[in-house]
Design a protein around this motif. Structure first.
Motif, PDB file in Angstrom:
ATOM      1  N   UNK A 156     -40.478   3.699   8.405  1.00  0.00           N
ATOM      2  CA  UNK A 156     -41.455   3.069   9.289  1.00  0.00           C
ATOM      3  C   UNK A 156     -40.765   1.948  10.049  1.00  0.00           C
ATOM      4  N   UNK A 157     -41.455   1.430  11.040  1.00  0.00           N
ATOM      5  CA  UNK A 157     -40.862   0.354  11.816  1.00  0.00           C
ATOM      6  C   UNK A 157     -41.943  -0.599  12.291  1.00  0.00           C
ATOM      7  N   UNK A 158     -41.523  -1.840  12.483  1.00  0.00           N
ATOM      8  CA  UNK A 158     -42.390  -2.873  13.053  1.00  0.00           C
ATOM      9  C   UNK A 158     -41.600  -3.482  14.207  1.00  0.00           C
ATOM     10  N   UNK A 159     -41.869  -3.014  15.399  1.00  0.00           N
ATOM     11  CA  UNK A 159     -41.104  -3.490  16.551  1.00  0.00           C
ATOM     12  C   UNK A 159     -41.352  -4.969  16.823  1.00  0.00           C
ATOM     13  N   UNK A 160     -42.517  -5.445  16.432  1.00  0.00           N
ATOM     14  CA  UNK A 160     -42.792  -6.865  16.611  1.00  0.00           C
ATOM     15  C   UNK A 160     -41.896  -7.738  15.748  1.00  0.00           C
ATOM     16  N   UNK A 161     -41.509  -7.203  14.594  1.00  0.00           N
ATOM     17  CA  UNK A 161     -40.620  -7.924  13.680  1.00  0.00           C
ATOM     18  C   UNK A 161     -39.173  -7.461  13.822  1.00  0.00           C
ATOM     19  N   UNK A 162     -38.955  -6.515  14.733  1.00  0.00           N
ATOM     20  CA  UNK A 162     -37.595  -5.994  14.933  1.00  0.00           C
ATOM     21  C   UNK A 162     -36.985  -5.485  13.626  1.00  0.00           C
ATOM     22  N   UNK A 163     -37.788  -4.784  12.869  1.00  0.00           N
ATOM     23  CA  UNK A 163     -37.381  -4.362  11.530  1.00  0.00           C
ATOM     24  C   UNK A 163     -37.791  -2.914  11.276  1.00  0.00           C
ATOM     25  N   UNK A 164     -36.926  -2.216  10.565  1.00  0.00           N
ATOM     26  CA  UNK A 164     -37.194  -0.846  10.134  1.00  0.00           C
ATOM     27  C   UNK A 164     -37.150  -0.810   8.617  1.00  0.00           C
ATOM     28  N   UNK A 165     -37.970   0.039   8.039  1.00  0.00           N
ATOM     29  CA  UNK A 165     -38.085   0.102   6.584  1.00  0.00           C
ATOM     30  C   UNK A 165     -37.835   1.521   6.088  1.00  0.00           C
ATOM     31  N   UNK A 166     -37.425   1.585   4.840  1.00  0.00           N
ATOM     32  CA  UNK A 166     -37.346   2.869   4.148  1.00  0.00           C
ATOM     33  C   UNK A 166     -37.950   2.674   2.772  1.00  0.00           C
ATOM     34  N   UNK A 167     -39.148   3.194   2.589  1.00  0.00           N
ATOM     35  CA  UNK A 167     -39.801   3.153   1.285  1.00  0.00           C
ATOM     36  C   UNK A 167     -39.324   4.356   0.494  1.00  0.00           C
ATOM     37  N   UNK A 168     -38.761   4.097  -0.663  1.00  0.00           N
ATOM     38  CA  UNK A 168     -38.199   5.161  -1.493  1.00  0.00           C
ATOM     39  C   UNK A 168     -38.937   5.195  -2.821  1.00  0.00           C
ATOM     40  N   UNK A 169     -39.621   6.275  -3.071  1.00  0.00           N
ATOM     41  CA  UNK A 169     -40.370   6.465  -4.315  1.00  0.00           C
ATOM     42  C   UNK A 169     -39.772   7.613  -5.126  1.00  0.00           C
ATOM     43  N   UNK A 170     -40.143   7.667  -6.377  1.00  0.00           N
ATOM     44  CA  UNK A 170     -39.677   8.748  -7.262  1.00  0.00           C
ATOM     45  C   UNK A 170     -38.166   8.927  -7.153  1.00  0.00           C
ATOM     46  N   UNK A 171     -37.462   7.837  -7.241  1.00  0.00           N
ATOM     47  CA  UNK A 171     -36.015   7.892  -7.056  1.00  0.00           C
ATOM     48  C   UNK A 171     -35.340   8.730  -8.134  1.00  0.00           C
ATOM     49  N   UNK A 172     -34.288   9.423  -7.709  1.00  0.00           N
ATOM     50  CA  UNK A 172     -33.522  10.295  -8.585  1.00  0.00           C
ATOM     51  C   UNK A 172     -32.088   9.782  -8.674  1.00  0.00           C
ATOM     52  N   UNK A 173     -31.401  10.226  -9.703  1.00  0.00           N
ATOM     53  CA  UNK A 173     -30.002   9.823  -9.876  1.00  0.00           C
ATOM     54  C   UNK A 173     -29.190  10.142  -8.624  1.00  0.00           C
ATOM     55  N   UNK A 174     -29.477  11.275  -8.002  1.00  0.00           N
ATOM     56  CA  UNK A 174     -28.701  11.714  -6.835  1.00  0.00           C
ATOM     57  C   UNK A 174     -28.998  10.905  -5.573  1.00  0.00           C
ATOM     58  N   UNK A 175     -29.950   9.981  -5.657  1.00  0.00           N
ATOM     59  CA  UNK A 175     -30.201   9.087  -4.520  1.00  0.00           C
ATOM     60  C   UNK A 175     -29.245   7.891  -4.526  1.00  0.00           C
ATOM     61  N   UNK A 176     -28.463   7.759  -5.563  1.00  0.00           N
ATOM     62  CA  UNK A 176     -27.505   6.656  -5.640  1.00  0.00           C
ATOM     63  C   UNK A 176     -26.493   6.746  -4.506  1.00  0.00           C
TER      64      UNK A 176
END
Length: 123
Positions: A71-91
């Motif tokens: 997601x992004x908030x152009x007003x805050x000049x910021x982009x996000x990555x919400x990561x759920x259900x993380x797995x070992x292979x996401x390292x």
């Protein structure tokens, strides 16, 4: 010139969640598509997710679909990555990137890159 700084990485147990942030300075992000990439030790950098300049379109690699949300908030000049259900292979080290042409991310190309933030998923 755009400077990108990632934050929010860390150590988390499998099944847990993290939210990465990518803050930009130097220029507004409104003109740029934004992407998240990652690189695990001994592996090539790979695309994770991307979002169009206005947030209207999002894209994910298959292995994170349904678990990660960009997601992004152009007003805050910021982009996000919400990561759920993380797995070992996401390292990996996670990088954010900006480019005026979203399709460039297909070739792992971008005008600007952040320095990366480490995400470690433990069992």
């Amino acid at each position: 010139q755009v400077q990108l700084v990632e934050s929010g990485g860390g150590l988390v147990q499998a099944g847990g969640s993290l939210r990465l942030s990518c803050a930009a300075s130097g220029r507004t992000l409104r003109s740029y598509a934004m992407g998240w990439f990652r690189q695990a030790p001994g592996k090539e950098r790979e695309f994770v997710a991307a979002i169009s300049w206005n947030g209207g379109n999002t894209y994910y690699r298959e292995s994170v679909t349904g678990r990660f949300t960009i997601s992004r908030d152009n007003g805050k000049n910021t982009v996000y990555l919400q990561m759920n259900s993380l797995k070992l292979e996401d390292t990996a080290v996670y990088y954010c990137a900006a480019d005026t042409a979203l399709h460039n991310f297909d070739n792992l190309v971008a005008h600007y890159w952040g320095q990366g933030t480490q995400v470690t998923v433990s069992s």
